[in-house]
Write a protein that holds these residues in place. Structure first.
Motif, PDB file in Angstrom:
ATOM      1  N   LEU A 142      31.854  31.814  70.104  1.00 61.28           N
ATOM      2  CA  LEU A 142      32.259  33.214  69.923  1.00 61.28           C
ATOM      3  C   LEU A 142      31.198  33.913  69.079  1.00 61.28           C
ATOM      4  CD1 LEU A 142      36.076  33.016  69.015  1.00 61.28           C
ATOM      5  CD2 LEU A 142      35.094  34.192  70.996  1.00 61.28           C
ATOM      6  N   LEU A 143      30.968  35.190  69.343  1.00 67.76           N
ATOM      7  CA  LEU A 143      30.017  35.942  68.504  1.00 67.76           C
ATOM      8  C   LEU A 143      30.566  36.022  67.079  1.00 67.76           C
ATOM      9  CD1 LEU A 143      29.240  38.905  70.947  1.00 67.76           C
ATOM     10  CD2 LEU A 143      27.712  37.017  70.352  1.00 67.76           C
ATOM     11  N   THR A 144      29.673  35.977  66.098  1.00 66.75           N
ATOM     12  CA  THR A 144      30.156  36.047  64.709  1.00 66.75           C
ATOM     13  C   THR A 144      30.593  37.469  64.387  1.00 66.75           C
ATOM     14  OG1 THR A 144      28.011  36.652  63.825  1.00 66.75           O
ATOM     15  CG2 THR A 144      28.501  34.285  63.967  1.00 66.75           C
TER      16      THR A 144
ATOM     17  N   GLU B 133      29.668  39.218  61.917  1.00 66.34           N
ATOM     18  CA  GLU B 133      28.504  40.016  61.523  1.00 66.34           C
ATOM     19  C   GLU B 133      27.792  40.606  62.752  1.00 66.34           C
ATOM     20  OE1 GLU B 133      25.231  37.873  59.870  1.00 66.34           O
ATOM     21  OE2 GLU B 133      24.430  39.657  58.854  1.00 66.34           O
ATOM     22  N   VAL B 134      27.610  39.779  63.774  1.00 69.35           N
ATOM     23  CA  VAL B 134      26.930  40.246  64.991  1.00 69.35           C
ATOM     24  C   VAL B 134      27.746  41.361  65.654  1.00 69.35           C
ATOM     25  CG1 VAL B 134      26.320  39.553  67.356  1.00 69.35           C
ATOM     26  CG2 VAL B 134      25.605  38.149  65.428  1.00 69.35           C
ATOM     27  N   ILE B 135      29.060  41.178  65.719  1.00 70.46           N
ATOM     28  CA  ILE B 135      29.895  42.189  66.379  1.00 70.46           C
ATOM     29  C   ILE B 135      29.825  43.519  65.627  1.00 70.46           C
ATOM     30  CG2 ILE B 135      32.246  42.787  67.091  1.00 70.46           C
ATOM     31  CD1 ILE B 135      32.787  39.738  67.202  1.00 70.46           C
ATOM     32  N   VAL B 136      29.989  43.410  64.304  1.00 71.22           N
ATOM     33  CA  VAL B 136      30.024  44.622  63.486  1.00 71.22           C
ATOM     34  C   VAL B 136      28.691  45.366  63.577  1.00 71.22           C
ATOM     35  CG1 VAL B 136      30.019  45.270  61.047  1.00 71.22           C
ATOM     36  CG2 VAL B 136      31.843  43.826  61.946  1.00 71.22           C
ATOM     37  N   LEU B 137      27.594  44.622  63.514  1.00 72.02           N
ATOM     38  CA  LEU B 137      26.273  45.272  63.593  1.00 72.02           C
ATOM     39  C   LEU B 137      26.069  45.935  64.951  1.00 72.02           C
ATOM     40  CD1 LEU B 137      23.984  42.695  61.770  1.00 72.02           C
ATOM     41  CD2 LEU B 137      24.470  45.043  61.055  1.00 72.02           C
TER      42      LEU B 137
ATOM     43  N   VAL C  25      35.138  48.128  73.723  1.00 66.62           N
ATOM     44  CA  VAL C  25      33.937  47.321  73.472  1.00 66.62           C
ATOM     45  C   VAL C  25      34.163  46.296  72.350  1.00 66.62           C
ATOM     46  CG1 VAL C  25      31.534  47.431  72.663  1.00 66.62           C
ATOM     47  CG2 VAL C  25      32.353  49.097  74.295  1.00 66.62           C
ATOM     48  N   ILE C  26      34.896  46.683  71.324  1.00 65.19           N
ATOM     49  CA  ILE C  26      35.123  45.730  70.225  1.00 65.19           C
ATOM     50  C   ILE C  26      35.876  44.509  70.754  1.00 65.19           C
ATOM     51  CG2 ILE C  26      36.203  45.347  67.961  1.00 65.19           C
ATOM     52  CD1 ILE C  26      35.621  48.162  67.228  1.00 65.19           C
ATOM     53  N   SER C  27      36.884  44.747  71.597  1.00 68.25           N
ATOM     54  CA  SER C  27      37.633  43.616  72.161  1.00 68.25           C
ATOM     55  C   SER C  27      36.723  42.740  73.008  1.00 68.25           C
ATOM     56  CB  SER C  27      38.788  44.107  73.021  1.00 68.25           C
ATOM     57  OG  SER C  27      39.650  44.906  72.265  1.00 68.25           O
ATOM     58  N   VAL C  28      35.850  43.379  73.806  1.00 69.69           N
ATOM     59  CA  VAL C  28      34.933  42.603  74.651  1.00 69.69           C
ATOM     60  C   VAL C  28      34.027  41.746  73.770  1.00 69.69           C
ATOM     61  CG1 VAL C  28      32.995  42.786  76.263  1.00 69.69           C
ATOM     62  CG2 VAL C  28      35.001  44.222  76.587  1.00 69.69           C
ATOM     63  N   LEU C  29      33.430  42.370  72.743  1.00 67.75           N
ATOM     64  CA  LEU C  29      32.534  41.617  71.851  1.00 67.75           C
ATOM     65  C   LEU C  29      33.299  40.512  71.114  1.00 67.75           C
ATOM     66  CD1 LEU C  29      30.472  44.571  70.311  1.00 67.75           C
ATOM     67  CD2 LEU C  29      29.511  42.695  71.640  1.00 67.75           C
ATOM     68  N   ALA C  30      34.507  40.851  70.643  1.00 70.69           N
ATOM     69  CA  ALA C  30      35.267  39.918  69.807  1.00 70.69           C
ATOM     70  C   ALA C  30      35.734  38.696  70.598  1.00 70.69           C
ATOM     71  CB  ALA C  30      36.468  40.628  69.190  1.00 70.69           C
TER      72      ALA C  30
END
Ligand code: HEM
Length: 423
Positions: free
Chosen positions: A231-233, A235-239, A218-223
Motif C-alpha cells: 500500500l502507498l504510505t 506520506e506519499v498519499i498526502v504529498l 482520488v484520496i480513496s484511490v491512492l489510499a
C-alpha cells in the motif's frame, strides 16, 4: 513608466531570470527572440550564492529535453527555486519530482482518476459552477474577475476530485493562499511553512478516513492502491494530494484570468468567439498558448548532454522555457498574434514527455467552460482599473483584474428561468 514596458537592456546577459521583478517590469519578448536566434543554449550567470544554470528557449530543444528523463532528472527539483537551493524534500515521493519506476507506478495509479470517463462528473460540476459565477458577476456589472470569479473554480474542482467535504473548503482555500500565494512580495516564509504543514495534516486525516470507508475520489484511490504489492504510505498519499493543488490551482486560475484580459484587448477575436465563428476547442488552445502560466520547468543533469556544440555537464541545472517555446517562429506562424482559429497549435503549455501534465484534460475543460460562459452571458467587457501581476519567477499572470461586463439580457433571462425551474 508602467510595469511591463521597460525597454530591453543592450546586454541581455544582465537579465536576471531568478528575480520575480524581472518578469513584472520587463516585456521579455525581445529577450527570448534574441536567445532563440543567437544563443539557443544560454548560460545564465550565478546570482548571489546560487549557481548559474542553462536556459533553453527553442521549441524543438525544450521538447527534446522534456523527453530526456535518463540523463536529466526531476528528483533534484523541477523549478528554479528548488533547483538552485539544492533540491526538493518531496523527491521520490511526489509525482512531479519523482523519476523511474516509482514515477511510472504512481502515475499509473493517479491516471485512473484522470481519464475522461472518471472526470465526467467533475467537469459537469466545473461547467455548472463556472456558469453560475459568471452569471452572478455579469448581473452585478462590475467585479474583480480574479478574486470574485476565477479564484473560486480550480480549488473547488480539485476539492471535488479529492473528495474534500464542502464544509472544509473555505479553510483549505485560506491555507492554500498562505502556503502558496505569489500575489504579494515579502510573504512570511514561516507563515507559508506552517500553512503547508496544516494542509498535509488535514490530508492525513482524510486518508485515514478513506482507508476505512473508501469512496470514488482520488484520496480513496491512492489510499487503497498498491505499488509492487505494498500500500502507498500515508506520506506519499498526502504529498500527492498536495501536488494536485500545487499543479492545478494557480495555473488554471491564471489562464482563465488571462483569457479575459486578452479578449478585452482583441475585440476582433472576441467578436469571432461571440459569433460562433471559432470553436471553443480551438479558442481554448490559443488562450492556453497565449497565457503560458507556467513559464518554465527545470531539471538537473545526471550525465553530460550535448546541445548546439556545448555540453550541459552532469550536475548542471537546465531550465526549459515554455514561455519562449510557445512563441517560437519556427513552429508558430506569426507567434505574437492572438489567433483563436490558429491551426495547428501544438503549444507546450502542459509540458511534454513522461511528466506531461496529468491534469491537462481538466485544465482545458476549465478554460473551455470559462470562455463558453463569457461568450454566452456577456456581450462584451472592459478592464476598469490597473491589473495587478503576481510575484513569481515560475508562474505568470494576474491576481487582480477589475472588470465591467455588458449583460446579454436574453441569455441571462433564459438561465434564470432554467435555474428557477430546477429549484
Ligand atoms: C505537470 C502545466 C493544470 C497537475 C505539469 C507540467 C506542466 C503543467 C508544464 C510538466 C511539469 C514538468 O515537466 O516538470 C499545467 C497548466 C495547467 C495545469 C498550464 C492549467 C492550465 C493541472 C491540473 C492538475 C495538474 C488541473 C491537477 C488537478 C499536475 C501534476 C503534474 C503536472 C500532478 C506532474 C505530472 C508528472 O510529473 O508526471 N503541469 N498544469 N495540472 N500537472 Fe499540470
Amino acid at each position: 513608466m508602467t510595469a511591463h514596458t521597460m525597454p530591453m537592456p543592450d546586454d541581455i546577459s544582465t537579465i536576471d531570470l531568478t528575480c520575480p521583478r524581472t518578469f513584472e517590469e520587463n516585456d521579455l519578448s525581445e529577450y527570448w527572440r534574441q536567445l532563440r536566434t543567437t544563443r539557443p543554449l544560454h548560460w545564465h550567470p550565478p546570482v548571489g550564492d546560487a549557481p548559474g544554470f542553462w536556459v533553453v528557449s527553442r521549441y524543438a530543444d525544450v521538447m527534446a529535453l522534456y523527453k530526456e528523463n535518463k540523463r536529466l532528472t526531476s528528483e533534484k527539483g523541477n523549478v528554479l527555486v528548488t533547483l538552485l537551493s539544492g533540491g526538493d524534500s518531496a523527491a521520490g515521493k511526489m509525482l512531479a519530482v519523482t523519476d523511474g519506476a516509482m514515477h511510472r507506478n504512481l502515475r499509473n495509479v493517479l491516471l485512473k482518476s484522470f481519464s475522461p470517463h472518471s472526470l465526467k462528473p467533475i467537469i459537469d460540476r466545473v461547467r455548472t459552477n463556472t456558469t453560475r459565477l459568471v452569471v452572478e458577476a455579469v448581473r452585478r456589472g462590475e467585479c474583480d474577475f480574479a478574486t470574485d470569479v476565477a479564484e473560486h473554480i480550480p480549488l473547488n474542482t480539485i476539492s471535488d476530485l479529492l473528495g474534500v467535504p464542502t464544509a472544509d473548503r473555505e479553510f483549505l482555500l485560506s491555507l492554500t493562499k498562505s502556503a502558496l500565494s505569489s500575489d504579494e512580495e515579502g510573504q512570511s516564509a514561516t507563515e507559508a511553512w506552517l500553512a503547508r504543514n496544516e494542509i498535509l495534516l488535514y490530508f492525513s486525516e482524510l486518508v485515514a478516513e478513506r482507508r476505512a470507508r473508501p469512496t470514488e475520489d482520488v484520496i480513496s484511490v491512492l489510499a487503497n492502491s498498491t505499488v509492487e504489492g505494498e500500500l502507498l504510505t500515508e506520506e506519499v498519499i498526502v504529498l500527492n494530494c498536495y501536488s494536485l493543488i500545487l499543479g492545478g490551482d494557480e495555473t488554471s486560475r491564471l489562464s482563465m484570468i488571462d483569457s479575459v484580459q486578452t479578449l478585452s484587448r482583441h475585440p476582433d477575436q472576441w467578436q469571432l468567439l461571440r459569433d460562433r465563428k471559432v470553436t471553443l476547442e480551438s479558442a481554448t488552445e490559443e488562450v492556453l498558448r497565449w497565457a503560458t502560466p507556467a513559464m518554465h520547468f527545470g531539471r538537473r543533469a545526471v550525465a553530460d548532454v550535448e546541445l548546439h556544440g556545448q555540453v550541459i555537464a552532469a550536475g548542471d541545472v537546465v531550465t526549459l522555457w515554455n514561455s519562449s517555446a510557445n512563441r517560437d517562429e519556427e513552429v508558430f506562424a506569426d507567434p505574437y498574434v492572438f489567433d483563436l482559429n490558429r491551426s495547428p497549435n501544438k503549444h507546450i503549455t502542459f509540458g511534454y514527455g513522461p511528466h506531461f501534465c496529468i491534469g491537462a484534460y481538466l485544465g482545458r475543460a476549465e478554460v473551455n467552460a470559462m470562455i463558453d460562459a463569457l461568450r454566452t452571458y456577456t456581450t462584451g467587457f472592459e478592464i476598469t482599473g490597473e491589473p495587478q501581476r503576481i510575484h513569481s519567477n515560475f508562474l505568470t499572470g494576474l491576481c487582480s483584474l477589475p472588470t465591467r461586463f455588458q449583460p446579454d439580457e436574453a441569455a441571462l433571462a433564459a438561465y434564470e428561468t432554467e435555474s428557477g425551474a430546477r429549484l
